[in-house]
Write a protein that holds these residues in place. Structure first.
Motif, PDB file in Angstrom:
ATOM      1  N   ASP A  31      22.479  49.133 -22.677  1.00  0.00           N
ATOM      2  CA  ASP A  31      22.594  50.332 -21.884  1.00  0.00           C
ATOM      3  C   ASP A  31      22.888  51.323 -22.818  1.00  0.00           C
ATOM      4  OD1 ASP A  31      21.579  49.078 -19.651  1.00  0.00           O
ATOM      5  OD2 ASP A  31      23.774  48.696 -18.741  1.00  0.00           O
ATOM      6  N   MET A  34      20.873  54.242 -21.915  1.00  0.00           N
ATOM      7  CA  MET A  34      20.514  54.899 -20.781  1.00  0.00           C
ATOM      8  C   MET A  34      21.284  55.627 -20.885  1.00  0.00           C
ATOM      9  SD  MET A  34      18.027  53.912 -19.195  1.00  0.00           S
ATOM     10  CE  MET A  34      18.528  54.078 -17.527  1.00  0.00           C
ATOM     11  N   SER A  35      22.652  55.196 -21.728  1.00  0.00           N
ATOM     12  CA  SER A  35      24.162  56.353 -21.792  1.00  0.00           C
ATOM     13  C   SER A  35      23.610  57.590 -22.610  1.00  0.00           C
ATOM     14  CB  SER A  35      25.194  55.099 -22.116  1.00  0.00           C
ATOM     15  OG  SER A  35      26.248  56.318 -22.269  1.00  0.00           O
ATOM     16  N   ARG A  46      28.359  50.647 -20.698  1.00  0.00           N
ATOM     17  CA  ARG A  46      27.571  49.612 -21.721  1.00  0.00           C
ATOM     18  C   ARG A  46      28.645  48.579 -21.239  1.00  0.00           C
ATOM     19  NH1 ARG A  46      27.236  53.379 -26.892  1.00  0.00           N
ATOM     20  NH2 ARG A  46      26.709  55.641 -26.031  1.00  0.00           N
TER      21      ARG A  46
END
Length: 75
Positions: A31, A34-35, A46
């Motif tokens: 992630d 995405m962050s 995360r």
């Protein structure tokens, strides 16, 4: 792979990655992209995953380093 911890704290994630690497515990951080896409404001945590066979060892390592509280209900 099993989730070891989840956090918005990128310094914590980096420290945990270093500990796991030094202990030769296989892991992944998910992630992160995405962050970054959401602007790196920390809204999306995360996740750190470790090899299932090394989960107990990874938890013990974090507890020994004073990070047991970061495991939440995963302890």
């Amino acid at each position: 792979m099993k989730e070891l911890l989840r956090s918005n704290d990128i310094v914590l994630i980096s420290f945990v990655e270093t500990l796991l690497r030094q202990a030769n515990i296989g892991h992944l951080v998910l992630d992160g992209h995405m962050s970054a896409l959401e602007g790196s404001v920390g809204a999306l945590p995360r996740r750190v995953l470790v090899d299932e066979g090394q989960l107990a060892r990874a938890k013990r390592l974090l507890a020994e380093e004073g990070l047991g509280h970061e495991l939440g209900d995963r302890a």
